[in-house]
Design a protein around this motif. Sequence first.
Motif, PDB file in Angstrom:
ATOM      1  N   ASN A   1      52.094  46.125  86.186  1.00  0.00           N
ATOM      2  CA  ASN A   1      52.139  44.779  85.609  1.00  0.00           C
ATOM      3  C   ASN A   1      52.104  43.716  86.700  1.00  0.00           C
ATOM      4  O   ASN A   1      52.619  42.607  86.518  1.00  0.00           O
ATOM      5  N   GLN A   2      51.464  44.038  87.807  1.00  0.00           N
ATOM      6  CA  GLN A   2      51.368  43.107  88.925  1.00  0.00           C
ATOM      7  C   GLN A   2      50.814  41.757  88.500  1.00  0.00           C
ATOM      8  O   GLN A   2      51.284  40.700  88.951  1.00  0.00           O
ATOM      9  N   GLY A   3      49.825  41.761  87.621  1.00  0.00           N
ATOM     10  CA  GLY A   3      49.216  40.508  87.185  1.00  0.00           C
ATOM     11  C   GLY A   3      50.204  39.575  86.512  1.00  0.00           C
ATOM     12  O   GLY A   3      50.133  38.356  86.672  1.00  0.00           O
ATOM     13  N   ALA A   4      51.146  40.150  85.766  1.00  0.00           N
ATOM     14  CA  ALA A   4      52.157  39.335  85.094  1.00  0.00           C
ATOM     15  C   ALA A   4      53.076  38.676  86.108  1.00  0.00           C
ATOM     16  O   ALA A   4      53.417  37.496  85.999  1.00  0.00           O
ATOM     17  N   TRP A   5      53.469  39.433  87.141  1.00  0.00           N
ATOM     18  CA  TRP A   5      54.366  38.864  88.164  1.00  0.00           C
ATOM     19  C   TRP A   5      53.619  37.809  88.985  1.00  0.00           C
ATOM     20  O   TRP A   5      54.213  36.789  89.374  1.00  0.00           O
ATOM     21  N   ALA A   6      52.350  38.039  89.241  1.00  0.00           N
ATOM     22  CA  ALA A   6      51.559  37.074  90.010  1.00  0.00           C
ATOM     23  C   ALA A   6      51.374  35.771  89.243  1.00  0.00           C
ATOM     24  O   ALA A   6      51.170  34.711  89.850  1.00  0.00           O
ATOM     25  N   ASN A   7      51.430  35.820  87.913  1.00  0.00           N
ATOM     26  CA  ASN A   7      51.354  34.598  87.115  1.00  0.00           C
ATOM     27  C   ASN A   7      52.595  33.727  87.286  1.00  0.00           C
ATOM     28  O   ASN A   7      52.554  32.521  87.066  1.00  0.00           O
ATOM     29  N   ILE A   8      53.704  34.359  87.684  1.00  0.00           N
ATOM     30  CA  ILE A   8      54.926  33.607  87.947  1.00  0.00           C
ATOM     31  C   ILE A   8      54.837  32.951  89.313  1.00  0.00           C
ATOM     32  O   ILE A   8      55.181  31.782  89.490  1.00  0.00           O
TER      33      ILE A   8
ATOM     34  N   GLU B   1      49.227  40.089  96.305  1.00  0.00           N
ATOM     35  CA  GLU B   1      48.741  41.231  97.078  1.00  0.00           C
ATOM     36  C   GLU B   1      49.478  42.528  96.751  1.00  0.00           C
ATOM     37  O   GLU B   1      49.139  43.584  97.273  1.00  0.00           O
ATOM     38  N   PHE B   2      50.473  42.449  95.915  1.00  0.00           N
ATOM     39  CA  PHE B   2      51.280  43.623  95.597  1.00  0.00           C
ATOM     40  C   PHE B   2      50.487  44.651  94.806  1.00  0.00           C
ATOM     41  O   PHE B   2      49.791  44.331  93.853  1.00  0.00           O
ATOM     42  N   ASN B   3      50.569  45.895  95.216  1.00  0.00           N
ATOM     43  CA  ASN B   3      50.054  47.040  94.467  1.00  0.00           C
ATOM     44  C   ASN B   3      50.723  48.299  95.017  1.00  0.00           C
ATOM     45  O   ASN B   3      51.602  48.215  95.891  1.00  0.00           O
TER      46      ASN B   3
END
Length: 352
Positions: free
Chosen positions: A310-317, A323-325
Motif C-alpha cells: 500500500n505504498q501508494g496510499a502512504w505516499a499520498n499522505i 521511494e519506499f518499496n
Amino acid sequence: MKKVSFLLVLLMSLMLLVVGCVSEGGDESGGETDSDSSSGEEEEEADVETEVEPTDVETPDEFTFGAATVGGFWYTLAGAMSDAMSDKFEGTSTTVVEGGSVSNLLGLGEGTFHIGFSNGQTVPEALNGEKAFDEPIENVSTLATLYPNVFHIAVREDSDIYSVEDLEGKTVSPGIKGYSGELAFQEILELNGMSYDSLDGIEYIGTADGADLLRDGHIDAIAGMLAAPVSTFQELDTTVGIRLIPLSEETVTSLNDANEGYLPFSIEEGTYPNTEEAVNTVAGYTVLLANDDMISEDVAYELTKMVVENQGAWANISNVMSEFNAEFSVENNVGNLHPGAEKYYKEVGALE
C-alpha cells in the motif's frame, strides 16, 4: 469497561511521554520532525485508499501502535496504517499512542506496544543497551524501513560558512533540545574537534522558527535530521537563498562506524532550488518495529505485506514515502528483520 480502558490508555500514553523526555533530555515527538515529518509542520489531510485482503491468522484483540505527537507524520501515518489493519485483521482494533523514537523502543521492549516507529540510528543503541537504554532490548525486530531523515546544515547563501569547522564562533539552531537532529549535530561537532563551547550560541527552536531567525540574520545556521526536501528550506531558498554544508567523508565514515544506523546519503542536485551539486551527508531511516513476543510470524508477514503493497496510499499522505518499496526496505535495514517480514521479502524477491 470502555471508560476504564480509555483511562488506562491515557495513563500509559502520559507515562511513555515522561519516559521519552527523561531518557535523553527529550525525544522525537513526530511533530518535531524535524525528524518524523517532511516539514515539521502539521500534515494536511490526504485521501488514503488502501487495498487489503482480510486474513484469518490469529491476532491480538487489540494492537497498540507507538507513534508520536498529533500533527506529526508518524502519528498521521500510524493512523492510516491502523485503519488498514482493521480491514486486514477483522474484529481487531488498533490504539495509536503518542511517543517517540526512544520511548517507542522502550515500550516495545517492555511489551507496552505491539508495533511502533523509531529512527534507524536509535535501533543499534537499543539493541546494544547504549545511551538512553540501560540494558539491551532483545525482543524487538524490524518489519519495514520506510524513508530517510537526512542530516542538514543550512546557511544563508551569502554566508562565509562552507564547512563544519567554519561554524566556530557562529550561532546555530540544532532544532529542539534532545531530538535526533541535535544529538547528531553534537556527534558531528565532536568528530570535527569541536563542541558547543566552540560556538557563539545555541538556539533550541523548531525548523520553521529557525528559518525565520536565519532569514533575519539572528542565527548563522540551522542543523537537523529532516526528511528531504524540507518545505521550509525550499521556501527559504527561493527568498533569501541557502547553501547546504556537506559532511566530510571522514565524518560520514566515523558516524557509520560508531552507529550503523547512520547511513551515507547524498542530497541530490535540484533537491532545493539553488542546490547545484550533490551534498554529502548521512541519514537515519524511519523504521516500523515489532515486539517479537507479541507479534507472531504470521501476523508480521501480513503486516509487512500490507505496509509494502500500500505504498501508494502512504505516499499520498507525504511524498517522503515515494521511494519506499520492498527492495528499499531491505537495502536500508538496520538490525534484525522479524521472521515474518523476512518471509515476505524472500517471497517477493527482495531478499535472498
